[in-house]
Design a protein around this motif. Structure first.
Motif, PDB file in Angstrom:
ATOM      1  N   ASP A 175     -25.496  26.683  -8.801  1.00  0.00           N
ATOM      2  CA  ASP A 175     -25.856  27.370 -10.036  1.00  0.00           C
ATOM      3  C   ASP A 175     -26.592  26.430 -10.986  1.00  0.00           C
ATOM      4  O   ASP A 175     -27.471  26.851 -11.743  1.00  0.00           O
ATOM      5  CB  ASP A 175     -24.603  27.921 -10.720  1.00  0.00           C
ATOM      6  CG  ASP A 175     -23.802  28.847  -9.806  1.00  0.00           C
ATOM      7  OD1 ASP A 175     -24.438  29.527  -8.979  1.00  0.00           O
ATOM      8  OD2 ASP A 175     -22.570  28.879  -9.911  1.00  0.00           O
ATOM      9  N   ILE A 176     -26.227  25.157 -10.947  1.00  0.00           N
ATOM     10  CA  ILE A 176     -26.917  24.150 -11.761  1.00  0.00           C
ATOM     11  C   ILE A 176     -28.287  23.838 -11.160  1.00  0.00           C
ATOM     12  O   ILE A 176     -29.286  23.701 -11.873  1.00  0.00           O
ATOM     13  CB  ILE A 176     -26.059  22.866 -11.857  1.00  0.00           C
ATOM     14  CG1 ILE A 176     -24.716  23.163 -12.527  1.00  0.00           C
ATOM     15  CG2 ILE A 176     -26.803  21.767 -12.595  1.00  0.00           C
ATOM     16  CD1 ILE A 176     -24.796  23.688 -13.928  1.00  0.00           C
ATOM     17  N   GLY A 210     -23.623  19.707 -16.092  1.00  0.00           N
ATOM     18  CA  GLY A 210     -24.136  19.583 -17.450  1.00  0.00           C
ATOM     19  C   GLY A 210     -24.216  18.145 -17.921  1.00  0.00           C
ATOM     20  O   GLY A 210     -25.147  17.750 -18.626  1.00  0.00           O
ATOM     21  N   PRO A 264     -19.804  23.052 -13.248  1.00  0.00           N
ATOM     22  CA  PRO A 264     -20.815  23.092 -14.314  1.00  0.00           C
ATOM     23  C   PRO A 264     -20.676  21.968 -15.333  1.00  0.00           C
ATOM     24  O   PRO A 264     -21.670  21.532 -15.915  1.00  0.00           O
ATOM     25  CB  PRO A 264     -20.585  24.466 -14.965  1.00  0.00           C
ATOM     26  CG  PRO A 264     -19.905  25.274 -13.923  1.00  0.00           C
ATOM     27  CD  PRO A 264     -19.036  24.294 -13.179  1.00  0.00           C
ATOM     28  N   VAL A 324     -27.214  30.391 -16.827  1.00  0.00           N
ATOM     29  CA  VAL A 324     -27.906  29.474 -17.745  1.00  0.00           C
ATOM     30  C   VAL A 324     -29.213  30.096 -18.226  1.00  0.00           C
ATOM     31  O   VAL A 324     -29.513  30.087 -19.427  1.00  0.00           O
ATOM     32  CB  VAL A 324     -28.164  28.111 -17.068  1.00  0.00           C
ATOM     33  CG1 VAL A 324     -29.040  27.226 -17.961  1.00  0.00           C
ATOM     34  CG2 VAL A 324     -26.843  27.409 -16.769  1.00  0.00           C
ATOM     35  N   LEU A 380     -21.117  28.263 -19.132  1.00  0.00           N
ATOM     36  CA  LEU A 380     -20.817  28.702 -17.769  1.00  0.00           C
ATOM     37  C   LEU A 380     -19.476  28.134 -17.318  1.00  0.00           C
ATOM     38  O   LEU A 380     -18.667  28.822 -16.693  1.00  0.00           O
ATOM     39  CB  LEU A 380     -21.933  28.270 -16.811  1.00  0.00           C
ATOM     40  CG  LEU A 380     -21.676  28.517 -15.318  1.00  0.00           C
ATOM     41  CD1 LEU A 380     -21.430  30.004 -15.035  1.00  0.00           C
ATOM     42  CD2 LEU A 380     -22.850  28.000 -14.480  1.00  0.00           C
ATOM     43  N   SER A 381     -19.242  26.874 -17.647  1.00  0.00           N
ATOM     44  CA  SER A 381     -17.969  26.253 -17.296  1.00  0.00           C
ATOM     45  C   SER A 381     -16.812  26.975 -17.986  1.00  0.00           C
ATOM     46  O   SER A 381     -15.759  27.208 -17.386  1.00  0.00           O
ATOM     47  CB  SER A 381     -17.982  24.774 -17.688  1.00  0.00           C
ATOM     48  OG  SER A 381     -16.795  24.137 -17.269  1.00  0.00           O
ATOM     49  N   TRP A 400     -23.592  34.026 -11.720  1.00  0.00           N
ATOM     50  CA  TRP A 400     -23.450  32.595 -11.993  1.00  0.00           C
ATOM     51  C   TRP A 400     -24.763  31.828 -11.804  1.00  0.00           C
ATOM     52  O   TRP A 400     -25.031  30.875 -12.529  1.00  0.00           O
ATOM     53  CB  TRP A 400     -22.358  32.005 -11.106  1.00  0.00           C
ATOM     54  CG  TRP A 400     -20.987  32.483 -11.464  1.00  0.00           C
ATOM     55  CD1 TRP A 400     -20.623  33.202 -12.577  1.00  0.00           C
ATOM     56  CD2 TRP A 400     -19.779  32.294 -10.719  1.00  0.00           C
ATOM     57  NE1 TRP A 400     -19.275  33.473 -12.558  1.00  0.00           N
ATOM     58  CE2 TRP A 400     -18.729  32.928 -11.438  1.00  0.00           C
ATOM     59  CE3 TRP A 400     -19.484  31.655  -9.526  1.00  0.00           C
ATOM     60  CZ2 TRP A 400     -17.414  32.932 -10.986  1.00  0.00           C
ATOM     61  CZ3 TRP A 400     -18.170  31.658  -9.067  1.00  0.00           C
ATOM     62  CH2 TRP A 400     -17.150  32.284  -9.798  1.00  0.00           C
ATOM     63  N   ASN A 436     -20.838  26.012  -6.707  1.00  0.00           N
ATOM     64  CA  ASN A 436     -21.167  26.086  -8.124  1.00  0.00           C
ATOM     65  C   ASN A 436     -22.152  25.017  -8.570  1.00  0.00           C
ATOM     66  O   ASN A 436     -22.779  25.169  -9.619  1.00  0.00           O
ATOM     67  CB  ASN A 436     -19.883  26.057  -8.954  1.00  0.00           C
ATOM     68  CG  ASN A 436     -19.100  27.345  -8.813  1.00  0.00           C
ATOM     69  OD1 ASN A 436     -19.397  28.343  -9.449  1.00  0.00           O
ATOM     70  ND2 ASN A 436     -18.100  27.336  -7.945  1.00  0.00           N
ATOM     71  N   ALA A 475     -24.777  25.358 -19.741  1.00  0.00           N
ATOM     72  CA  ALA A 475     -23.959  24.954 -18.594  1.00  0.00           C
ATOM     73  C   ALA A 475     -22.492  24.844 -18.985  1.00  0.00           C
ATOM     74  O   ALA A 475     -21.598  25.223 -18.213  1.00  0.00           O
ATOM     75  CB  ALA A 475     -24.448  23.623 -18.034  1.00  0.00           C
TER      76      ALA A 475
END
Length: 439
Positions: free
Chosen positions: A48-49, A176, A172, A279, A298-299, A275, A45, A295
Motif C-alpha cells: 500500500d505504501i 511513513g 504503514p 493515501v 492509514l496506520s 488500502w 501492507n 500514511a
C-alpha cells in the motif's frame, strides 16, 4: 499473546466441547505460527505504501502503480494449488519453512532492484514474496485449526488473524517513517528540474526501500530458524483417496466452499483496493495533508482493523460468525457510499472505519468455506487462497477510474460492490445453516 491464549482456555464451554482452546504443550508453537500472520501482513501492507512511493520513484501514474497489487496477487493465485499439493506431500511445517525461504529471497531482491531502478525488477521481487506468502497462508490457516478444539476453530483463527491486523497496523508506520522521504514536489516543480536533478530525486526515492526490506528479510530468517527448532503438532494433511480430478469435483459440490471462493475474491479485492489507494484518496479529498500524514492515518485505520479482530473473536462467543459477517458487510457498504459522497474529513473518516468492519471477513469466510471437508481441507484451502486474486483485479480497475475521473472518490464504488457480495454470501450461508438445523 500468552494472556490471550490463557483467556481463550478459560472461555465458557457450555454446550460445547470441553477440549482445550490450545492443546497443552503447543502454546509456543501456536505463537510462532501466529507470528506468520503478522509477517505476511507486513508484506501485504508495505504494498500500500509502494503504490504511492513508486509514483514518485519510478514516475508512474495511479493505474500503473496499481499493477503492484496485480503482480503480487497473481503470485498468490499461481502458488495456491501447488501449495496445497506440496503441503499434502511434505506436511505443514516443511511447507511453512519453504514459504519463509521464498519470502526472505524476495525481500532481499529489493536491494538490487532499488539500484537498477526498473519497475520490472521490483515487480519480480514482489512476485517471489507473494509466492512465499501464499504458501504461508495456505499452510497456516488450516494448521491453526489443528492446535485445539475443532469446535472453536473460527474463534482460534480470528485470534491468529488479529496479529495479521497488528502487522497491518505497523507496516504503514514503518513506511511513513522510512519509505516516504517527506519530499513533496508538485508536477510543475518536477517539470522545472534538470535531467540530472530529476534522476537524483528518483534515485533517492527508490533507495528508501532498501533498509526496510533488508530488515524484513532478516526477521523472516530468524522466524524460520525458531520454527525449525520448535516442536509443533505432528498433524499432517490427510491424503484423501483417489485422483486429484475427482477430489476437485467433490469440492465443487460443496456449496459453502464455492460461495467462500467467490466471497473471498470480492472481499480481498475490496480490502486491497481501499488500502492501496487510501493515501491517494486522503490527499485527493484533503489536499493540505502530506503523504506521510496520510500514511499515519492509514496506520490508524489498521489499528481499527486489528481491534476489530480481537472484538470479533470475543463477539463470536455470543453471535454466530456468519451473522456477524453479514452485519459487518452491510455496514461497510454504507461506509463506502459515504466515502464516495462526503467531503474532506468525513470522507476520510468513513473510509478509515471500513477497516474495523473488514476485520473478521477473511478468517470467517475461510473457516466457513473449509468446515467439515476433512482430508480435502488442504486442497480447499488452496482454492480459497487462489481466490485472493481479487486483490490483483480491483486496484488496477480503481486506478483506471481515478485517472478517468481525476478523483479516487468514484473508484470506491468497486469496494462497495465487493462488500455487498460478502453480505449476500453471509445471507445465503446463514439460510443454509438454518435449514440444516431444522432437518
Amino acid at each position: 499473546m500468552s494472556a490471550l491464549i490463557d483467556a481463550g482456555d478459560r472461555a465458557p464451554t457450555a454446550g460445547k466441547s470441553r477440549e482445550p482452546f490450545i492443546t497443552p504443550g503447543f502454546r509456543w508453537g501456536f505463537m510462532l505460527v501466529t507470528a506468520l500472520f503478522f509477517m505476511w501482513a507486513l508484506a501485504n501492507n508495505f504494498n500500500d505504501i509502494l503504490v504511492h512511493q513508486f509514483q514518485s520513484a519510478l514516475a508512474l501514474n495511479r493505474a500503473q502503480a496499481g499493477f503492484i497489487q496485480f503482480v503480487f496477487y497473481i503470485g498468490y493465485f499461481t502458488m495456491g494449488l501447488p501449495a496445497g499439493l506440496l503441503l499434502r506431500r511434505l506436511g505443514y511445517k516443511t511447507g511453512i519453512l519453504i514459504g519463509l525461504g521464498l519470502y526472505a529471497c524476495g525481500a532481499l531482491l529489493f536491494y538490487p532492484a532499488s539500484l537498477l531502478r526498473t519497475y520490472g525488477a521490483f515487480l519480480s521481487a514482489l512476485y517471489i514474496i507473494a509466492l512465499g506468502a501464499a504458501l504461508l497462508e495456505t499452510a497456516a490457516n488450516p494448521y491453526i485449526i489443528e492446535f485445539g478444539d475443532p469446535g472453536r476453530a473460527a474463534q482460534r483463527l480470528n485470534l491468529a488473524q488479529a496479529f495479521n491486523g497488528v502487522g497491518g497496523f505497523i507496516a504503514p508506520i514503518i513506511g511513513g517513517l522510512f519509505i516516504f522521504s517527506g519530499a513533496k514536489y508538485s508536477k510543475a516543480t518536477l517539470a522545472a528540474m534538470s535531467h540530472t536533478q530529476l534522476q537524483a530525486f528518483r534515485s533517492s526515492e527508490s533507495h528508501t526501500v532498501q533498509m526496510p526490506y533488508l530488515i524484513l528479510a532478516g526477521s523472516v530468517v530468524l522466524l524460520a530458524v525458531a520454527i525449525a527448532l520448535t516442536r509443533l503438532p505432528e498433524t499432517r494433511p490427510e491424503q484423501p483417496a483417489g485422483a486429484l480430478g475427482p477430489q476437485i469435483r467433490a469440492l465443487g459440490k460443496a456449496t459453502a466452499l464455492r460461495g467462500a471462493i467467490v466471497a473471498q475474491f470480492f472481499y480481498v479485492g475490496g480490502q486491497v483496493g481501499v488500502w492501496s489507494f487510501f493515501v491517494d484518496f486522503t490527499r485527493d479529498v484533503t489536499p493540505d495533508i502530506s503523504a506521510r500524514v496520510a500514511a499515519f492515518l492509514l496506520s490508524a485505520s489498521l489499528v481499527l482493523f486489528m481491534t476489530g479482530r480481537f472484538v470479533g473473536t470475543a463477539l463470536m462467543q455470543r453471535v454466530r460468525p456468519v451473522r456477524l459477517l453479514g452485519l459487518y458487510a452491510l455496514v461497510n457498504v454504507a461506509l463506502c457510499a459515504i466515502a464516495m459522497g462526503a467531503v474532506r474529513e468525513f470522507a476520510v473518516g468513513a473510509l478509515m472505519l471500513t477497516s474495523f468492519f473488514m476485520s473478521i471477513m477473511y478468517p470467517t469466510i475461510f473457516s466457513l468455506g473449509v468446515e467439515g471437508l476433512g482430508p480435502l481441507t488442504p486442497l480447499a484451502s488452496s482454492f480459497i487462497v487462489m481466490s485472493i486474486i481479487g486483490g490483483a483485479v480491483f486496484p488496477p480497475l480503481m486506478g483506471v477510474i481515478a485517472v478517468k475521473t481525476n478523483t479516487m472518490q468514484y473508484a470506491m464504488a468497486l469496494p462497495l460492490l465487493c462488500f455487498l457480495v460478502v453480505g449476500l454470501y453471509a445471507r445465503r450461508i446463514g439460510r443454509t445453516a438454518k435449514i440444516l438445523a431444522a432437518i
